[in-house]
Design an enzyme around this catalytic site. Structure first.
Site, PDB file in Angstrom:
ATOM      1  CG  HIS A 185      50.903  34.797  40.579  1.00 60.88           C
ATOM      2  ND1 HIS A 185      51.297  34.045  41.675  1.00 60.88           N
ATOM      3  CD2 HIS A 185      51.847  34.633  39.621  1.00 60.88           C
ATOM      4  CE1 HIS A 185      52.672  33.543  41.448  1.00 60.88           C
ATOM      5  NE2 HIS A 185      52.911  34.012  40.194  1.00 60.88           N
ATOM      6  CB  SER A 317      19.460  34.513  44.844  1.00 57.92           C
ATOM      7  OG  SER A 317      19.276  35.006  45.787  1.00 57.92           O
ATOM      8  CE  LYS A 323      24.340  36.260  43.515  1.00 55.77           C
ATOM      9  NZ  LYS A 323      24.925  34.770  43.191  1.00 55.77           N
ATOM     10  CD  GLU A 330      27.970  27.452  41.736  1.00 57.21           C
ATOM     11  OE1 GLU A 330      28.102  28.738  42.046  1.00 57.21           O
ATOM     12  OE2 GLU A 330      26.767  26.982  41.828  1.00 57.21           O
TER      13      GLU A 330
END
Length: 463
Positions: A185, A317, A323, A330
């Site tokens: 979970h 970014s 970043k 992805e």
């Protein structure tokens, strides 16, 4: 552009002067300016290759059956070989979204090969009577779907799948003994060995591979010989037998093609495509699970889990300096989503087997081959640019493990569930290691607790 005039049963058509195709191909080009996705699209190149293999094998089979002259058969085979060797793929300009039987693409192949063969033989070779002899679009296109799927499955997907499995197994071997907090979970759970987490991925992939290997054998059962409706009208009764023998010889990949035992089934339904697409969807779901696990494990680097560090491949970014994002997982997740959508298209298309013919064959071919190619490419980049190169942040794993209150589960058999729950809540509330609180709240010695709460031991399970 200069044009020439070609004729078919409907009349005259203007065709680009230098094009190898003829009137029926040009009509299809004119009729279907729908998507701009041609049948020579990178994902469907093997479909054009398959048409060349089919025409080559058919010419040889017809020659053995003495249905065509040696001169014509050799010229057709020579031209067809150029097609399946990808010399003329640019001569296949028809949109994927065309006549549902794929007749336009079959005639495209017939016309291109007839044009070339006529030049080689110095005699008139007819697209229908000679190149398409003993065939119909209704058995050629289903055969091309199976053959092209076999090409891409065996030459692209299975090698990529094997490489990914091998890379995960290597990484698992290198991480044996590294214990981390398990999660259910998305919440802290009992500790596990990182290698076991990775081998769960490879186990999923191995299971999928076995299904693909079973389906690969089904792709060798071909409907060529059923012609128009499955009866084999206008084809010699031995044509199918000789065709599969010739195709096996030309294909040369240590496989044996055989004739389907029911042509009516193969022309009217696309069961094998649906089954293959279903397993491609399953593989996409597996890859999405792996990709999302990698994203969670890589999250941070300060405010996330930061259990691993994926290799920095590009700035993450346009506004936030420094970043770095998990771009490979992805991209793989997006490709997987597309494959799941392709399966829906194939499922709907396969329902259009009306009586003796399915009338959505080109879109089945397109989506099936697209899925195979998307997953092949995805597994290659996931293997080389994510699994192989990620680093384990052992210090972060050990830190979160030391604070994990769920370790108290190991004390259940000794002090009972309720007492263990009280200790877990107190440790969490006070942000203290579970062993310190357990030492205060029980009469167990430190040495005994260290033995009971040893994460490495707990990761092996059992009492």
């Amino acid at each position: 552009m200069k044009f020439r005039i070609e004729k078919d049963s409907l009349g005259e058509v203007k065709v680009p002067k230098k094009a190898l195709w003829g009137a029926q191909t040009q009509r299809a080009v004119n009729n279907f300016p729908i998507s701009g996705i041609k049948m020579d699209f990178p994902f469907t190149k093997s479909f054009i290759t398959s048409l060349g293999l089919i025409k080559d094998s058919a010419a040889s089979a017809n020659l053995k059956l003495k249905l065509i002259s040696l001169k014509k058969a050799r010229a057709i085979s020579k031209a067809a070989k150029e097609v399946w060797r990808e010399k003329h793929h640019h001569e296949f300009p028809i949109d994927v979204f065309q006549t549902g039987s794929g007749t336009s693409s079959n005639m495209n192949a017939n016309e291109v090969i007839a044009k070339l063969a006529s030049k080689y033989a110095n005699v008139d070779i007819n697209p229908n009577d000679d190149v398409n002899m003993s065939q119909s679009s209704n058995d050629v296109i289903p055969t091309a779907i199976k053959l092209s799927a076999h090409i891409d499955l065996t030459q692209k997907l299975l090698p990529a799948l094997n490489s990914l499995i091998d890379e995960i197994e290597k990484k698992a071997c290198s991480t044996e003994g590294i214990v981390k907090t398990g999660r259910t979970h998305l919440m802290d759970a009992m500790p596990i060995d990182l290698s076991d987490e990775l081998r769960a991925w490879s186990s999923q992939l191995i299971s999928s591979k076995k299904t693909f290997e079973a389906l690969e054998k089904k792709l060798l059962e071909l409907p060529q010989g059923g012609t128009a409706v499955g009866t084999g009208i206008n084809a010699h009764k031995q044509f199918s037998k000789y065709f599969t023998q010739e195709l096996t010889k030309i294909y040369g990949k240590k496989v044996k093609f055989i004739s389907s035992n029911n042509f009516f089934h193969e022309l009217s339904a696309q069961d094998c495509s649906v089954q293959l697409s279903g397993e491609l969807k399953n593989l996409a779901i597996i890859l999405m699970k792996i990709s999302n696990d990698l994203r969670w494990m890589n999250s941070g680097p300060l405010a996330g889990l930061s259990e691993i560090e994926l290799k920095a491949l590009q700035p993450g970014s346009s506004i936030m300096p420094g970043k770095v994002n998990p771009v490979i997982p992805e991209a793989v997740a997006m490709a997987s989503a597309d494959v799941i959508g392709n399966d829906v298209s194939i499922s709907i298309a396969a329902q259009s087997g009306n009586y003796q013919l399915n009338v959505m064959l080109p879109v089945i071919a397109y989506n099936l081959l697209k899925s195979i190619n998307l997953l092949s490419g995805s597994m290659n980049v996931l293997s080389k640019k994510a699994i192989k190169t990620f680093k384990v942040n052992k210090q972060n794993l050990e830190l979160s493990l030391s604070k994990n209150p769920i370790l108290v589960t190991a004390l259940n058999p000794v002090i009972g569930y309720e007492n263990a729950a009280y200790i877990a809540k107190k440790a969490y509330k006070e942000k203290r290691p579970i062993i310190e609180v357990a030492e205060e709240e029980t009469n167990l010695s430190r040495k005994k607790l260290e033995k009971l709460l040893d994460p490495a031991k707990l990761s092996k399970g059992g009492l």
